[in-house]
Enzyme design. Structure first.
Site, PDB file in Angstrom:
ATOM      1  N   ASP A  54      18.185  58.808  77.579  1.00 44.80           N
ATOM      2  CA  ASP A  54      18.650  57.535  78.137  1.00 44.80           C
ATOM      3  C   ASP A  54      19.940  57.139  77.403  1.00 44.80           C
ATOM      4  O   ASP A  54      21.002  57.686  77.679  1.00 44.80           O
ATOM      5  CB  ASP A  54      17.513  56.533  77.971  1.00 44.80           C
ATOM      6  N   PHE A  80      13.977  51.867  85.542  1.00 47.91           N
ATOM      7  CA  PHE A  80      12.934  52.165  84.567  1.00 47.91           C
ATOM      8  C   PHE A  80      11.806  52.914  85.248  1.00 47.91           C
ATOM      9  O   PHE A  80      11.195  52.427  86.186  1.00 47.91           O
ATOM     10  CB  PHE A  80      12.415  50.902  83.887  1.00 47.91           C
ATOM     11  N   ARG A 120       1.268  56.290  81.288  1.00 47.77           N
ATOM     12  CA  ARG A 120       1.545  57.670  80.885  1.00 47.77           C
ATOM     13  C   ARG A 120       0.677  58.657  81.653  1.00 47.77           C
ATOM     14  O   ARG A 120       1.060  59.801  81.873  1.00 47.77           O
ATOM     15  CB  ARG A 120       1.253  57.865  79.384  1.00 47.77           C
ATOM     16  N   LYS A 135       5.388  60.083  72.203  1.00 42.96           N
ATOM     17  CA  LYS A 135       4.289  60.589  72.985  1.00 42.96           C
ATOM     18  C   LYS A 135       4.703  60.950  74.395  1.00 42.96           C
ATOM     19  O   LYS A 135       3.983  61.580  75.139  1.00 42.96           O
ATOM     20  CB  LYS A 135       3.188  59.500  73.073  1.00 42.96           C
TER      21      LYS A 135
END
Ligand code: IMP
Ligand code: MG
Length: 181
Positions: free
Chosen positions: A104, A153, A166, A44
């Protein structure tokens, strides 16, 4: 408590993200001119980049969605990739552009690229909004990169931690105490 309180620092403002996405749209429009382009969004996390990028692509393009899972709710890739939702079409002969939020370890895209390659597309390339090259485990490279990011992060603009953040319109570094306790 607001979501914004969990952000240690903002890395990319809405304006900066918009400029990055416009530049990617220009590059893609130029490179795929005259070709049949299929943009594949990996759900997503890439929902924001996909929605914004497709509006910056000025050539005919179709879209499709896939969902793979590798993380659970953690911050590290376990290397265990699963297709949760597959494409709704045959990609044989198509020019596929995978649109990702962040590259990543590279394990997710490595798996996905090989999986899609085996279906016989005319070409397959990767566009990633963010690249964290320091963390790479597989030998995978993106063809289009929005920006390099440090080994921290990050959340927002589609990127989550445990399905949260998000919907932040900018990208920021999450305070480490949020995921260490
Ligand atoms: P990879 O397989 O390790 O390259 O992981 C790619 C996926 O991990 C991305 O599509 C994200 O969902 C997630 N991910 C990796 N780094 C971050 C980060 O800094 N913030 C949020 N999600 C991340
Ligand atoms: Mg994620």
């Amino acid at each position: 408590m607001s979501m914004h309180d969990d952000i240690a620092k903002v890395l990319f403002s809405e304006e900066e993200l918009s400029a990055i996405v416009s530049r990617l749209g220009d590059e893609i429009s130029r490179d795929y001119a005259g070709k049949e382009l299929l943009m594949v969004s990996v759900l997503k996390g890439s929902v924001m980049i996909m929605a914004d990028l497709m509006r910056k692509v000025r050539i005919p393009a179709s879209i499709d969605f896939m969902s793979v899972s590798a993380y659970g709710n953690g911050v590290k890739n376990t290397g265990n990739v699963q297709i949760i939702k597959d494409l709704g079409q045959d990609i044989r002969g198509k020019n596929v552009l995978i649109v990702e939020d962040i590259l990543d370890s590279g394990l997710t895209l490595d798996y996905l690229k090989h999986n899609l390659e085996s279906r016989g597309p005319a070409s397959i390339r990767i566009c990633t909004l963010f690249d964290k090259p320091e963390r790479r485990v597989s030998a995978i490279k993106a063809d289009y990169v929005g920006a390099r990011v440090p080994d921290e992060f990050i959340v927002g603009y589609g990127l989550d931690y445990a399905e949260k953040y998000r919907n932040l319109p900018y990208v920021g570094v999450l305070k480490p105490e949020i995921y260490t306790n």
